[in-house]
Every structure is written in structure tokens, then in C-alpha cells.
Design a protein around this motif. Structure first.
Motif, mmCIF file in Angstrom:
data_model
loop_
_atom_site.group_PDB
_atom_site.id
_atom_site.type_symbol
_atom_site.label_atom_id
_atom_site.label_comp_id
_atom_site.label_asym_id
_atom_site.label_seq_id
_atom_site.Cartn_x
_atom_site.Cartn_y
_atom_site.Cartn_z
ATOM 1 N N LEU A 124 16.945 84.569 57.975
ATOM 2 C CA LEU A 124 16.381 83.592 57.045
ATOM 3 C C LEU A 124 17.018 82.238 57.276
ATOM 4 C CD1 LEU A 124 16.577 85.901 53.939
ATOM 5 C CD2 LEU A 124 14.451 85.018 54.906
ATOM 6 N N ASN A 163 17.615 98.137 58.925
ATOM 7 C CA ASN A 163 18.858 97.416 59.232
ATOM 8 C C ASN A 163 19.124 96.498 58.052
ATOM 9 O OD1 ASN A 163 19.764 97.969 62.156
ATOM 10 N ND2 ASN A 163 17.566 97.641 62.369
ATOM 11 N N TYR A 164 19.675 97.080 56.988
ATOM 12 C CA TYR A 164 19.927 96.276 55.791
ATOM 13 C C TYR A 164 21.003 95.253 56.087
ATOM 14 C CZ TYR A 164 17.310 99.970 53.475
ATOM 15 O OH TYR A 164 16.343 100.859 53.115
ATOM 16 N N PRO A 165 20.756 93.988 55.715
ATOM 17 C CA PRO A 165 21.725 92.935 56.033
ATOM 18 C C PRO A 165 22.913 92.953 55.077
ATOM 19 C CG PRO A 165 19.875 92.016 54.816
ATOM 20 C CD PRO A 165 19.569 93.477 55.019
ATOM 21 N N GLY A 166 23.925 92.161 55.408
ATOM 22 C CA GLY A 166 25.057 91.988 54.522
ATOM 23 C C GLY A 166 24.566 91.502 53.164
ATOM 24 N N ARG A 178 31.275 98.547 55.351
ATOM 25 C CA ARG A 178 31.723 97.867 56.571
ATOM 26 C C ARG A 178 33.229 97.634 56.520
ATOM 27 N NH1 ARG A 178 26.672 95.248 55.369
ATOM 28 N NH2 ARG A 178 25.112 95.881 56.897
ATOM 29 N N ASN A 208 15.617 93.026 65.881
ATOM 30 C CA ASN A 208 14.855 93.662 64.806
ATOM 31 C C ASN A 208 15.060 92.979 63.456
ATOM 32 O OD1 ASN A 208 13.678 95.964 66.200
ATOM 33 N ND2 ASN A 208 15.815 96.471 66.567
ATOM 34 N N ILE A 209 16.015 92.070 63.405
ATOM 35 C CA ILE A 209 16.329 91.403 62.139
ATOM 36 C C ILE A 209 15.502 90.131 62.028
ATOM 37 C CG2 ILE A 209 18.210 90.396 60.773
ATOM 38 C CD1 ILE A 209 19.025 93.142 61.365
ATOM 39 N N LYS A 210 14.956 89.899 60.843
ATOM 40 C CA LYS A 210 14.277 88.628 60.628
ATOM 41 C C LYS A 210 15.250 87.738 59.873
ATOM 42 C CE LYS A 210 11.071 91.974 60.911
ATOM 43 N NZ LYS A 210 11.322 93.385 60.642
ATOM 44 N N GLU A 246 24.397 100.392 62.713
ATOM 45 C CA GLU A 246 25.777 100.002 62.443
ATOM 46 C C GLU A 246 26.157 100.496 61.047
ATOM 47 O OE1 GLU A 246 26.122 95.729 62.502
ATOM 48 O OE2 GLU A 246 25.145 95.546 60.569
ATOM 49 N N ASP A 272 25.338 85.329 58.616
ATOM 50 C CA ASP A 272 26.396 86.112 57.976
ATOM 51 C C ASP A 272 25.904 87.504 57.605
ATOM 52 O OD1 ASP A 272 28.228 84.190 58.170
ATOM 53 O OD2 ASP A 272 28.462 83.787 56.013
ATOM 54 N N GLY A 273 26.661 88.501 57.998
ATOM 55 C CA GLY A 273 26.345 89.863 57.568
ATOM 56 C C GLY A 273 25.148 90.472 58.272
ATOM 57 N N LEU A 274 24.607 89.814 59.287
ATOM 58 C CA LEU A 274 23.472 90.395 59.999
ATOM 59 C C LEU A 274 23.969 91.220 61.188
ATOM 60 C CD1 LEU A 274 20.870 87.488 60.085
ATOM 61 C CD2 LEU A 274 21.135 89.302 58.414
ATOM 62 N N LYS A 275 23.138 92.154 61.576
ATOM 63 C CA LYS A 275 23.484 92.967 62.742
ATOM 64 C C LYS A 275 23.362 92.113 64.006
ATOM 65 C CE LYS A 275 22.300 96.801 65.531
ATOM 66 N NZ LYS A 275 21.151 97.367 66.239
ATOM 67 N N ILE A 282 15.210 88.298 49.689
ATOM 68 C CA ILE A 282 15.701 88.262 51.069
ATOM 69 C C ILE A 282 15.884 89.643 51.690
ATOM 70 C CG2 ILE A 282 16.726 85.968 50.888
ATOM 71 C CD1 ILE A 282 19.420 87.190 50.476
ATOM 72 N N ASN A 302 13.933 95.159 57.822
ATOM 73 C CA ASN A 302 14.311 95.042 59.243
ATOM 74 C C ASN A 302 14.274 96.389 59.966
ATOM 75 O OD1 ASN A 302 14.915 92.234 59.079
ATOM 76 N ND2 ASN A 302 16.848 92.751 58.089
ATOM 77 N N LYS A 318 27.332 85.081 46.410
ATOM 78 C CA LYS A 318 26.935 83.679 46.520
ATOM 79 C C LYS A 318 25.445 83.569 46.185
ATOM 80 C CE LYS A 318 26.886 80.110 50.015
ATOM 81 N NZ LYS A 318 26.731 80.003 51.459
#
Lengths: 249, 545
Positions: A18, B540-543, B122, A14-16, B46, A29-32, B297, B455, B254
């Protein structure tokens, strides 16, 4: 019958993800992370075969960093009995993965290796085939239906022309298509139980396998975004736009 | 499935929601009662995947939770170095408001950190697990278990239901999670917290809660334009004097920039779009330069509680407590709530650790301990600031804020929030339609491409989790009077009016939902009810988010 199910930890479908700003790869990094959906289908099929008493033991195996444990726990929550984790921080190619799995097959002596036909991250669609070649086993790839007896497997393969039905002699490597089944949800009690199931950890460096890299990744680019379409009301309008805006006729 | 056939599990303490308050409660409980069985469930796939915040963390509560937080690898990498507050006069001009420490103690951020709150959660979860807390993401608390007027735990929802609510091929029945005490840390407008507040009448002595919606974008920008530790806030344009809100922009990590816009949900103009304002404010020269050469992003949105001190409900009830933003401990002038949320979780844990040793049904000491804590004092001192904006408008309220802050809130009056945000809309034909600029897909975007960056995953075939209690009301009130405000305030394009010219009908694209809860709050007749979808659904929010 014993089944070995290799499972890969990948960025959740489900994650796009980059592309890294220097085009050296995809930012993970940091993605599910989740189990490769094709492997999930393989685990589900193995568990169904166990529920039908055709399969007696399911062993899940994963190769990669320590966090692949989570993927193995998911496989065990779905119904795998125990797991093996081969730890490595290297970026491994299908040939190396197949060589590692070959060693595990020699150690575990399963009658069947059931695995996803490809991983949803690199889509190489090669490991199952290479593994069957290394082992000298029968192979059934892109399988959307599986009938198993003690020494034979009848597989329905999804191919371009339609469905091909093959009978295989066991032992065999079978790679699964998503159409094979709909994986179950791991229930909370099963997730709890899976936390207590055993994971055997082996360091790749202790396995005496050559994992030379043969492929070089040059660059990763984002797919070009298609231009937004518009709906026109008449042929005249289309001709007008082609002439005056696009200037192609 | 009949109730008796449901599987049951028992714990000492159950925590519903894995944000900063729930995780801090779990950690504190294990520190005080190591043998207690603590279970924490989280509806996101998660921990951290549903967390949206700026965020600037004031580390007060963290220091109390772990005096050695620094050596434990807490992701507090960017200390605040420089900050600016801008008043945007119009679409081009701005003035910088000087930050005077003694005059505006709430606006000073020295010693604070710019963080990703998702990453921080997390990290908290890994600390909690190391202490033995059992954490289960992907499971949503769908209903309360109340017996003899005591909360006995929660029901986790069925999985694998089809659109009509019938078991599908991979149906997995829900189960009962029971505990001596349940801590509700669902965040702002939690669906079970809402039921609890109503069932136990917890707002009997407090003002109604008033809310805001925060819309956030995460950007990656070229390193030569990145100044980690720089933060700025803006207010004024593009909002009018009677609408409360403003933007934030933080450089951190970063090459990351956290940008967002908060809008008070007590706004009156039904034509207003919080998403549209978020896009528009980026076009101001004071903001625009920060996005130069960058790419967006991630995207997300979440409602927040703005009511403050006057709106804090009763905090305990038989069998449980409300903590964090589920209760509403956000400090609005500080624009921060993580420190107070964490503290409330810790204080609840202390009261529950005591109660575990007694036969006490309601952990009443939580309320008392909170009233003696710095949270109470802090929120009391700023109690008049947010309501002054509703009372006087932004310009006068800014002056009032200066005076009230200098006096540290030691004034003999308290302004109240009289009515819920849902009552504040004016009819559409008496309001000025707002025209938002067309997105350029570089700096400004539409909602569809934004939602893509959240996501989101809602299994297609599951029952719709956003329901109208009375479908007829949508036409007679939402459409006829307000021209479908939900189609504008929803930051995820869930609500869409189809066939507007002939027979307007509301289409609910629930699979787009980012779980912000704005519709549950702002719908004029509270006709929209937000329920938990299948566990693991949603953004699903990323890091970094």
C-alpha cells in the motif's frame, strides 16, 4: 567459468503493498520480502549451467540492509556457492548499484554477470546496462534463452518485434527475462546447508564509492481503480445508457 | 517416489506449526535442554503469515516464558486503556453493558495488551532462533509417520506437482522429518491433529469440539480519530437469539484498528453468511464511526475452538502431544487463547524435556502437568458459559453467564456439547433466507475484494488441496437439502455453484483458500477434506495483522 549473480531483496510479488498515507512511498514495514523474481531466474540459470559443468563457481551478491542475508541464503540454497553482502541503509539508485557491482567484479573477476533485467519493486531496468557500460563489457538484455561456451554466449532477446539472437564475446553482462526458466524450490536439506555457507560482509562506507542521489521522488500514488463494468443485453440498452446515464450522446 | 528413497532427517523434537504454542514450546525446550535438536516447520511462507487473531494478549504465560520480556523487545506496544461491551438491540440502537470487575472477572482487560499476533509470533521466532531452534517456514506437514503405533515424525509434502499430482519441471520430492517426540501445534482443526485424534481415539472421554469462525479486517484510520488502547466488543444484532457471535474492535499500534466478527459454527440457518454478518455489523452506528476516513489494509479468517474444558481431548499419544488450539485451550468468555496456548506449549516442553532423559515413548506427564496448571483451573471455571448460549439462547445465557461468573463456575453441573457443528444445520427450505446489503466499497465489501487483501498465493498448477470424499453427496445433501452452505460460510469464495438453474455443480476455487478450515468443520456430512497444499502456499498476512 565464474559467474556473479546480483540479487535484490524486494517485497514478495504476491503482496499488494500500500502507498503510505502521506504519499512519500510504499509501505514495506512488516511485509514479506523475497528475492526479486527476475534475479531468481538468473540464479536458476547459473545453477543449471553449473550442473552442466559449464560454470564452476557461482557467487551471489546483494546490496542493502543486513536482512539481505536472507536473500543470499535463498540464492545459496538454490545452488550459489558463497555470497557477498554490501551493507548500506541508503536508498541507492541504479548508477550507484552498478558502481558497487563494478568494484565487486574487479575483486572477483567473474567471466559473466547474470542478473535480473529489472527489479519487481522499482522496475527501472537499468542496472545491468549501466554495469556493462562501466565495465566496457558486452551486454545481452531481456534474455529468454542462453547458450554458453567458454568464451561466447548466444542469447535470445525478447524484444518488441519478436526474438533477436545475438552472439556475445565474454566477459559479458546478461540480464534475464522470466521466460528463461522456471526456478526450482529450495529443498529443506539445501536450506539447511545454505545456513552454513559463507557470506562475506563489506560496509558500503568502506568502499570509496560516491553514491550521490540524482533522482528526487516527488510522490507515489495508487493506480486509479477502474469502474466496475456491466454486461448489457442489447445495443438499444447501450444507447439508452449512453444517453440517459452517461449523457455522452 | 517410493518411501525408501525419500530423504530423512532426524531431530530430538519436531514441532509442527509456528504459532504461539509451537514457538513457546520450542523456546521452553531450549531453555531446559539447550543441546537438544529442535526443528519447527510452518506451512506459511514465513512465520506469522497465517496468523489471524484479534488480539488482546494476557501476558501471564509470556511472563513465565521470559521474565524479562519487556527488555527483549516483545511487540506489546498498546496496553488496554478503555473497554466497552455493547449489546446491539437492532441496526440503530445499542446499550452499553457495565463491566463490573467482581462480577465478570473474565471480561476485565486491565493489564492486557492489544497486539498483532502475527508480529508477536515473528518476535517469538526470533527469540527461538537465537536459542538455536531451527525454524523452516514454507514447509507443510502433509502426513504422519506412524510405526508400531508410535508417531515417528511427519512427512513434508512434495513440491512442484502438477494438477494431476504428477511431478512437474521443478518437482522437489518431500522428505521425512523424524524425531523422538513430535509436538503438534497446528492451531484449530489442524489436518494432522485431526488424523491423530481419530487414529488414537483421543476424544474417547471428551465432548466433541465446537468451533467458531473469526473474520478479521485491519484498518488504518486518521490519527485524530485513533485512540490506542480502546477496545470494544458487541453482541446481539445482526444475529438472532439462537446464533452465537459478536464483533471486536481494537485501536492499537500506529493508527490501526483491528476489527472482526466471530460466529459460532453451531449456527442452524444454512442461508447465513459469516462474511455477510461481518460486513453488516460495521454499519451499526456503534461501530461505523470507528472506520470514518479510514482504509481497509488487510483481511483474513480462521476457525477457532470454542468447546473449552469439556472438549479437551487426551493430550498425549506414543511419540507426541497436541498443544495450543490444535487441542483447544481457548477461553471463550475471555475471548482469548494465546496465553493458554503458550502455556500448553511450555508445559509440553517441560514434560518432553523430562521424557528425553528417559526411554518413555509417550510423554504422559504433559497431561498431568496441564491438569495441575492454571490453564485447567481457568477453563474449568468458565466451562458452562459457551454451552449455555447453545442451551438457552443469547439473552438468557447472558443472565446465566453473570450468575455463573459470580460463582466462578463453582456450580455442581456441567453443560455438554452433544454433537459436532456439522450436524446443526436446518434444511434450507425450512429456514429463512438472509438478505445482505450490497457492498458500498467504502465500509462494506464483497468477498473477492476482501480476499485480494489476504495476499494469497497458491501456485496455479498444484493439485487441489480441498477434496470431496464422495462427489455425489454434494448434489444430494449439500445442494438438495442445504442449498450449498459452503458457498456462504467460506470467507474466501472458494466454493461456487455454477449452472445453478440447470445442473448445479460445485466449483472449488482452491487458490482463494485462506486456510481457515471452516469447510472441514461445517460440511454437513464431513465430506470436504482440507489437506495441506504445497508448503509456502496460502495467505501472506502482513505485519500488523
Amino acid at each position: 567459468m565464474k559467474v556473479l549473480v546480483p540479487v535484490k531483496r524486494v517485497v514478495d510479488s504476491n503482496i499488494k503493498p500500500l502507498v503510505k498515507s502521506d504519499n512519500s512511498g510504499v509501505e514495506t514495514d512488516g511485509l514479506k520480502m523475497s528475492m526479486n523474481p527476475f534475479d531468481e531466474t538468473a540464479v536458476e540459470e547459473a545453477v543449471r549451467l553449473k550442473e552442466q559443468n559449464i560454470v564452476s563457481e557461482i557467487v551471489a551478491v546483494s546490496i542493502g540492509e543486513a536482512k539481505c542475508q536472507d536473500t543470499l541464503r535463498t540464492a545459496m540454497a538454490m545452488g550459489a556457492y558463497r555470497s557477498i553482502l554490501i551493507t548500506s541503509d541508503e536508498l541507492l539508485e541504479p548508477l550507484s548499484i552498478a558502481k558497487i557491482l563494478q568494484k565487486i567484479v574487479e575483486k572477483e573477476q567473474p567471466n559473466l554477470v547474470l542478473m535480473g533485467k529489472q527489479a519487481s519493486d522499482d522496475d527501472t531496468n537499468a542496472t545491468g546496462q549501466i554495469l556493462a557500460g562501466l565495465l566496457g563489457w558486452s551486454q545481452g538484455t531481456f534474455v529468454s534463452k542462453l547458450e554458453l561456451t567458454s568464451d561466447k554466449a548466444r542469447v535470445h532477446r525478447e524484444i518488441d518485434e519478436g526474438v533477436q539472437i545475438l552472439d556475445l564475446t565474454l566477459p559479458a553482462v546478461i540480464t534475464t527475462d522470466l521466460r528463461l526458466n522456471e526456478p526450482r524450490f529450495a529443498s529443506l536439506p539445501n536450506i539447511m546447508k545454505a545456513r552454513k555457507k559463507p557470506i562475506e560482509t563489506i560496509a558500503l562506507s568502506d568502499m570509496d564509492i560516491k553514491t550521490t542521489t540524482r533522482l528526487e521522488m516527488l510522490s507515489v500514488k495508487e493506480a486509479s481503480t477502474s469502474r466496475e463494468g456491466i454486461i448489457l443485453n442489447s445495443v438499444e440498452e447501450l444507447v439508452e445508457k449512453l444517453q440517459n446515464e452517461a449523457k455522452v450522446i | 517416489m517410493s518411501e525408501s528413497a525419500r530423504e530423512k532427517m532426524e531431530f530430538d523434537v519436531l514441532i509442527v506449526g509456528g504459532g504461539p504454542s509451537g514457538l513457546s514450546a520450542a523456546i521452553r525446550l531450549k531453555q531446559l535442554a539447550p543441546s537438544a535438536q529442535i526443528c519447527l516447520i510452518e506451512k506459511a511462507s514465513e512465520i506469522g503469515a497465517h496468523i489471524v487473531s484479534g488480539a488482546v494478549l494476557e501476558p501471564t504465560a509470556l511472563k513465565e516464558l521470559f521474565s524479562d520480556w519487556n527488555s527483549r523487545g516483545a511487540p506489546l506496544e498498546t496496553p488496554v486503556k478503555k473497554e466497552r461491551i455493547m449489546y446491539l438491540l437492532n441496526d440503530r440502537k445499542s446499550i452499553q453493558i457495565p463491566i463490573i470487575d467482581w462480577m465478570m472477572p473474565n471480561m476485565v482487560n486491565e493489564g492486557n495488551y492489544i497486539i498483532s499476533l502475527g508480529d508477536f509470533c515473528r518476535w517469538l521466532a526470533s527469540e527461538a532462533e537465537a536459542l538455536g531452534v531451527e525454524i523452516y517456514p514454507g514447509f507443510a506437514g502433509s502426513d504422519l509417520i506412524i510405526e508400531d503405533n508410535q508417531v515417528m515424525g511427519v512427512l513434508i509434502g512434495d513440491m512442484g506437482l502438477d494438477k494431476d499430482g504428477k511431478p512437474g519441471s521443478n518437482f522437489t520430492p518431500g522428505m521425512e522429518l523424524r524425531a523422538k517426540y513430535t509436538i503438534f501445534s497446528e492451531g484449530c482443526r489442524g489436518s494432522l491433529s485431526k488424523k491423530l485424534i481419530s487414529h488414537y481415539n483421543l476424544r474417547k472421554k471428551s465432548d466433541p469440539q465446537t468451533y467458531g469462525i473469526g473474520i478479521k479486517e485491519l484498518w488504518e484510520i486518521p490519527s485524530d480519530l485513533h485512540f490506542p488502547g480502546y477496545m470494544q466488543h458487541s453482541f446481539g444484532w445482526p444475529l438472532d437469539d439462537n446464533t452465537y457471535g459478536g464483533s471486536w474492535l481494537y485501536h492499537f499500534g500506529k493508527n490501526l484498528v483491528s476489527f472482526g466478527f466471530v460466529l459460532g459454527l453451531d449456527y442452524a440457518n444454512p442461508w447465513l453468511s459469516p462474511f455477510g454478518e461481518t460486513q453488516r455489523v460495521k454499519m451499526h452506528p456503534a461501530l461505523k464511526k470507528h472506520f470514518k476516513g479510514g482504509r481497509r489494509i488487510a483481511y483474513g479468517a480462521r476457525a477457532l475452538s470454542e468447546g473449552g474444558f469439556q472438549s479437551i481431548p487426551k493430550l498425549s499419544f506414543p511419540g507426541g502431544v497436541l498443544v495450543g488450539d490444535a487441542a483447544g485451550f481457548l477461553n471463550m468468555p475471555k475471548i482469548k487463547g494465546t496465553h493458554t496456548a503458550m502455556k500448553s506449549g511450555m508445559v509440553a516442553a517441560e514434560a518432553i524435556a523430562e521424557a528425553l532423559n528417559s526411554a518413555q515413548i509417550e510423554p504422559v506427564n504433559y497431561q498431568k502437568r496441564m491438569q495441575q496448571s492454571w490453564v485447567w483451573e481457568e477453563l474449568y471455571s468458565v466451562r458452562n458459559i459457551r454451552p449455555s448460549f447453545a442451551k438457552f439462547g443469547a439473552k438468557l445465557a447472558t443472565v446465566y453467564t453473570g450468575i455463573d461468573s459470580m460463582l466462578r463456575g463453582k456450580v455442581p453441573w456441567t453443560f455438554h456439547h452433544r454433537q459436532g457443528d456439522n450436524t446443526k444445520l436446518d434444511p434450507a427450505d425450512m429456514s429463512q433466507p438472509v438478505c445482505y446489503p450490497k457492498p458500498d466499497n467504502k465500509l462494506t465489501f464483497d468477498r473477492e475484494s476482501s480476499v485480494y487483501l489476504a495476499n494469497i498465493d497458491h501456485r496455479d498448477d498444484q493439485p487441489i488441496h480441498l477434496k470431496l470424499k464422495n462427489e455425489a453427496i454434494w448434489k444430494t445433501v449439500n445442494w438438495d437439502v442445504f442449498k450449498s452452505p459452503e458457498s456462504r460460510y467460506c470467507p474466501a469464495a472458494v466454493y461456487e455453484v455454477v449452472n445453478a438453474d440447470v445442473e448445479p455443480t460445485l466449483q472449488i476455487n482452491s487458490q482463494n483458500c485462506v486456510h481457515c478450515k471452516t469447510c472441514d468443520i461445517k460440511d454437513p456430512t464431513q465430506n470436504i477434506n482440507w489437506e495441506t497444499p504445497e508448503g509456502g502456499s496460502g495467505p501472506n498476512y502482513p505485519g500488523g495483522m
